[in-house]
Scaffold this motif. Structure first.
Motif, PDB file in Angstrom:
ATOM      1  N   GLY A  50       0.818  -1.208   0.000  1.00 58.43           N
ATOM      2  CA  GLY A  50       0.000   0.000   0.000  1.00 58.43           C
ATOM      3  C   GLY A  50       0.850   1.256   0.000  1.00 58.43           C
ATOM      4  N   LYS A  51       0.389   2.274   0.707  1.00 58.66           N
ATOM      5  CA  LYS A  51       1.107   3.542   0.756  1.00 58.66           C
ATOM      6  C   LYS A  51       2.495   3.392   1.370  1.00 58.66           C
ATOM      7  N   ALA A  52       2.660   2.413   2.254  1.00 57.62           N
ATOM      8  CA  ALA A  52       3.970   2.197   2.883  1.00 57.62           C
ATOM      9  C   ALA A  52       5.011   1.714   1.886  1.00 57.62           C
ATOM     10  N   SER A  53       4.591   1.298   0.684  1.00 59.38           N
ATOM     11  CA  SER A  53       5.544   0.780  -0.299  1.00 59.38           C
ATOM     12  C   SER A  53       6.097   1.866  -1.214  1.00 59.38           C
ATOM     13  N   TYR A  54       5.795   3.129  -0.919  1.00 60.88           N
ATOM     14  CA  TYR A  54       6.261   4.213  -1.790  1.00 60.88           C
ATOM     15  C   TYR A  54       7.784   4.233  -1.912  1.00 60.88           C
ATOM     16  N   ASN A  55       8.481   3.923  -0.824  1.00 62.26           N
ATOM     17  CA  ASN A  55       9.941   3.864  -0.864  1.00 62.26           C
ATOM     18  C   ASN A  55      10.465   2.441  -0.759  1.00 62.26           C
ATOM     19  N   ALA A  56       9.586   1.448  -0.876  1.00 63.73           N
ATOM     20  CA  ALA A  56       9.995   0.058  -0.682  1.00 63.73           C
ATOM     21  C   ALA A  56      10.856  -0.441  -1.837  1.00 63.73           C
ATOM     22  N   HIS A  57      11.732  -1.395  -1.512  1.00 60.74           N
ATOM     23  CA  HIS A  57      12.616  -2.006  -2.500  1.00 60.74           C
ATOM     24  C   HIS A  57      12.236  -3.472  -2.696  1.00 60.74           C
ATOM     25  N   ALA A  58      12.534  -3.991  -3.874  1.00 63.44           N
ATOM     26  CA  ALA A  58      12.312  -5.407  -4.178  1.00 63.44           C
ATOM     27  C   ALA A  58      13.515  -6.200  -3.689  1.00 63.44           C
ATOM     28  N   SER A  59      13.643  -6.309  -2.365  1.00 64.79           N
ATOM     29  CA  SER A  59      14.879  -6.808  -1.756  1.00 64.79           C
ATOM     30  C   SER A  59      14.686  -8.081  -0.939  1.00 64.79           C
ATOM     31  N   THR A  60      13.585  -8.799  -1.127  1.00 63.88           N
ATOM     32  CA  THR A  60      13.331  -9.985  -0.328  1.00 63.88           C
ATOM     33  C   THR A  60      14.475 -10.992  -0.442  1.00 63.88           C
ATOM     34  N   LEU A  61      14.987 -11.425   0.707  1.00 65.36           N
ATOM     35  CA  LEU A  61      16.092 -12.365   0.881  1.00 65.36           C
ATOM     36  C   LEU A  61      17.462 -11.769   0.552  1.00 65.36           C
ATOM     37  N   GLN A 112       1.326   7.262  -9.554  1.00 64.26           N
ATOM     38  CA  GLN A 112      -0.039   7.655  -9.216  1.00 64.26           C
ATOM     39  C   GLN A 112      -0.306   9.065  -9.739  1.00 64.26           C
ATOM     40  N   LYS A 113      -1.403   9.240 -10.418  1.00 64.77           N
ATOM     41  CA  LYS A 113      -1.716  10.505 -11.052  1.00 64.77           C
ATOM     42  C   LYS A 113      -1.736  11.639 -10.031  1.00 64.77           C
ATOM     43  N   GLY A 114      -1.016  12.710 -10.351  1.00 63.81           N
ATOM     44  CA  GLY A 114      -1.012  13.892  -9.504  1.00 63.81           C
ATOM     45  C   GLY A 114       0.008  13.869  -8.392  1.00 63.81           C
ATOM     46  N   THR A 115       0.675  12.720  -8.165  1.00 61.81           N
ATOM     47  CA  THR A 115       1.640  12.657  -7.074  1.00 61.81           C
ATOM     48  C   THR A 115       3.012  12.180  -7.512  1.00 61.81           C
ATOM     49  N   GLY A 116       3.068  11.359  -8.561  1.00 61.74           N
ATOM     50  CA  GLY A 116       4.338  10.771  -8.965  1.00 61.74           C
ATOM     51  C   GLY A 116       4.738   9.587  -8.112  1.00 61.74           C
ATOM     52  N   HIS A 117       3.890   9.172  -7.173  1.00 58.81           N
ATOM     53  CA  HIS A 117       4.208   8.046  -6.308  1.00 58.81           C
ATOM     54  C   HIS A 117       4.218   6.742  -7.100  1.00 58.81           C
ATOM     55  N   GLU A 118       5.200   5.893  -6.836  1.00 53.61           N
ATOM     56  CA  GLU A 118       5.301   4.584  -7.461  1.00 53.61           C
ATOM     57  C   GLU A 118       5.322   3.523  -6.364  1.00 53.61           C
ATOM     58  N   PHE A 119       4.293   2.701  -6.325  1.00 52.89           N
ATOM     59  CA  PHE A 119       4.182   1.695  -5.299  1.00 52.89           C
ATOM     60  C   PHE A 119       4.583   0.329  -5.852  1.00 52.89           C
ATOM     61  N   LEU A 120       5.074  -0.534  -4.969  1.00 52.93           N
ATOM     62  CA  LEU A 120       5.399  -1.890  -5.375  1.00 52.93           C
ATOM     63  C   LEU A 120       4.124  -2.714  -5.564  1.00 52.93           C
ATOM     64  N   ILE A 121       4.084  -3.488  -6.635  1.00 52.26           N
ATOM     65  CA  ILE A 121       2.973  -4.413  -6.861  1.00 52.26           C
ATOM     66  C   ILE A 121       3.556  -5.760  -7.292  1.00 52.26           C
ATOM     67  N   ASP A 122       2.728  -6.778  -7.323  1.00 53.68           N
ATOM     68  CA  ASP A 122       3.155  -8.130  -7.698  1.00 53.68           C
ATOM     69  C   ASP A 122       4.394  -8.553  -6.898  1.00 53.68           C
ATOM     70  N   ALA A 123       4.418  -8.168  -5.641  1.00 58.88           N
ATOM     71  CA  ALA A 123       5.542  -8.498  -4.772  1.00 58.88           C
ATOM     72  C   ALA A 123       5.344  -9.880  -4.166  1.00 58.88           C
ATOM     73  N   PRO A 124       6.394 -10.470  -3.608  1.00 64.78           N
ATOM     74  CA  PRO A 124       6.224 -11.754  -2.912  1.00 64.78           C
ATOM     75  C   PRO A 124       5.130 -11.686  -1.856  1.00 64.78           C
TER      76      PRO A 124
END
Length: 581
Positions: free
Chosen positions: A329-340, A392-404
């Motif tokens: 969700g919103k907490a993934s705005y700065n999240a990395h695809a770094s599992t393991l 996201q329109k109007g914010t430039g936010h990029e959230f993680l999706i299709d994550a583990p």
């Protein structure tokens, strides 16, 4: 403005501006209830740079000895937010001489002249809270030698900002921005004469946020270790301000400190720095130890995951692994695809790292830093284990999706060391494979044995795997296992290209070997640090191969060379600052 909502809606900006304008009509404080005690820690080196006219904010450098801080056109909002938050006061106060004081006074009263009437981007709850804390912390430094007119302007502006916070703290995003706004309000309410009644609602609200935002394991939804340190530091400051005012600290506030402290200790490498995951850096020098000491929370053994991270440590070697799903969700705005992915530090020298957050170097570097190939982990066909959604329109936010979504893990103590085992399904939809990782750290901290696996576990997974094989012309599914090295590590291929030797500045020599089933390469990499103008060039070890069966195993080891054992023991004995496990 919050990093989570940098482009606030027009309605929010107008409401902030209107509230700031109304704040001008509020009565001004006449002084402090008691002498403020500075709590923030600045950088002497950075303070000297500021005095010399080198304005380095958010990765941008403006060199001018005469241009005022507010005369500089901000290249982006990150630069603007950093100067509006006035954290540079910590650095100037760390220098503390007449030139530093003169510059600090010029910039603070320049802010009052330029923005004191309620205009400008600095009138957001989190930036105002950050700014108020610094003004109060360094009030004696700032007011020294000032006349009554300047002092009155200072107290009047502080009063206006405090009243603004009392009206607009709810507009700050939950998490660090809200904690900054509420701590600033508590600080000012307790410190300024005539503002005492403004502190009471903030104390109650901060206690509620402690209960709601800090989970049972002492972590944040963003899983950003540096952000957790920032929140912890704010809570220790607020608790200290309440104690000094003769007030009790709410139970929820105390409980949050008790939960966070052991989590931060578990996220600290053997060199005292934080693990760099999900947008976080190593943490400002000295802040972690200072905050832990100020919290008065005793050290105790930590069991289980710390905010989703597993820790293996022995002697002077620490290994920290991202062992759960990424933030959602919103907490993934700065999240990395770094599992393991993992980081490894030997003594006071980082060895295996992640590239870090590239936010200060532009959008492309930010995206690159979030990708799986920028972490010490296995990736399939160069793709990340999680995708970035469209901005996201109007914010430039990029959230993680299709994550583990499933990350089973197990940690156990062995007779001769410690073991971590984990797996994730980040590539299951696209390739039908599960990624598994096993890491063992010897009891003397001198050997790490690893095994990474690419597995198709059930019939459905095997069918997807076969389709992926067919699509690639039966050449196999390509994988790369990466180990990013810290820039201070000198590395070279040896033994005919079958191993990599790595020299640390401490004199230690580590050697990387593998089972010979993959191609071993030593390639260039980057190390992204927030305080630098450009990414630092570094190296990475890459094991590459192709999975053509339902189970592919890659075995490797990292070992400290035997011939340096005496030198390492001498270093540990002679270095009183080294962290012993």
């Amino acid at each position: 403005m919050s990093k989570y909502d940098r482009m606030a809606s027009r309605g929010t900006r107008l409401l902030n501006r209107y509230t700031a304008w109304k704040a001008r009509k509020q009565p001004a404080a006449t002084g402090f209830v008691s002498q403020p005690e500075p709590r923030t820690i600045g950088s002497f080196a950075r303070g000297r740079q500021l005095v010399a006219g080198n304005l380095l904010f958010a990765g941008y450098l403006v060199e001018s000895d005469t241009t005022g801080l507010w005369d500089v056109e901000a290249p982006d909002f990150a630069f603007e937010a950093e100067r509006q938050g006035c954290t540079w006061l910590d650095d100037l106060a760390a220098v503390g001489d007449l030139k530093a004081r003169s510059k600090a006074q010029h910039w603070v009263w320049g802010w009052i002249d330029e923005f004191g009437k309620g205009t400008g981007p600095g009138w957001s709850p989190d930036l105002t809270g950050r700014r108020v804390i610094r003004w109060i912390n360094h009030a004696l430094f700032l007011l020294s030698g000032q006349d009554k007119r300047a002092s009155d302007a200072f107290y009047r502006s502080l009063s206006q900002q405090t009243w603004f916070l009392s009206q607009r703290w709810k507009g700050a995003s939950p998490g660090l921005p809200r904690f900054e706004a509420l701590t600033g309000l508590i600080y000012a309410g307790l410190a300024l004469k005539g503002c005492e009644e403004l502190a009471d609602p903030a104390v109650k609200a901060l206690a509620q946020d402690c209960a709601q935002q800090i989970n049972a394991e002492g972590g944040l939804p963003t899983r950003n270790p540096e952000e957790l340190l920032d929140v912890f530091t704010l809570l220790t400051w607020a608790a200290a301000a309440l104690h000094e005012a003769g007030r009790s600290v709410p139970r929820e506030h105390h409980a949050a400190l008790d939960r966070i402290a052991p989590t931060l200790r578990a996220l600290r490498h053997s060199d005292g720095a934080l693990a760099r995951f999900h947008g976080g850096g190593r943490g400002q020098e000295g802040w972690l130890d200072h905050a832990l000491a100020a919290s008065h929370v005793p050290a105790r053994p930590f069991e289980g995951l710390a905010m989703g991270f597993a820790r293996l440590s022995a002697r002077r070697t620490s290994l920290i692994i991202d062992a759960t799903v990424p933030p959602v969700g919103k907490a993934s705005y700065n999240a990395h695809a770094s599992t393991l992915a993992f980081e490894l530090t030997s003594g006071r020298r980082p060895l295996i790292v992640n590239c870090g957050a590239g936010e200060n170097f532009g959008l492309e570097w930010r995206r690159a830093g979030r990708a799986t190939p920028s972490h010490s982990a296995l990736c399939i066909e160069g793709h990340s284990s999680a995708r970035l959604a469209a901005p996201q329109k109007g914010t430039g936010h990029e959230f993680l999706i299709d994550a583990p979504t499933d990350v089973p893990i197990e940690r156990e103590d062995l007779v001769d060391g410690y073991r971590f085992q984990g797996a994730h399904d980040g590539y299951a939809k696209s390739y039908g494979v599960t990624i598994a990782r096993s890491l063992e750290l010897s009891v003397d901290g001198r050997m790490v044995s690893g095994e990474d696996m690419v597995l198709a576990l059930d019939d459905a997974a095997k069918k997807r795997f076969d389709r992926a094989l067919d699509a690639g012309g039966l050449r196999g599914i390509g994988y790369d296992l990466r180990f990013h090295l810290h820039p201070d590590v000198d590395a070279a291929l040896d033994l005919g290209g079958a191993a990599v030797s790595m020299a640390l500045k401490s004199g230690e020599i580590w050697v990387f070997r593998h089972d010979g089933q993959c191609d071993l390469k030593l390639e260039t990499s980057v190390y992204l640090e927030k305080a630098r103008l450009k990414p630092r060039q570094s190296l990475q070890i890459v094991l590459s191969g192709r999975a053509i069966q339902y189970a592919t195993q890659i075995r490797w080891t990292l070992s400290k060379a035997q011939e340096t054992a005496v030198a390492v023991r001498d270093l540990a004995r002679d270095d009183p600052m080294a962290y012993e496990e």
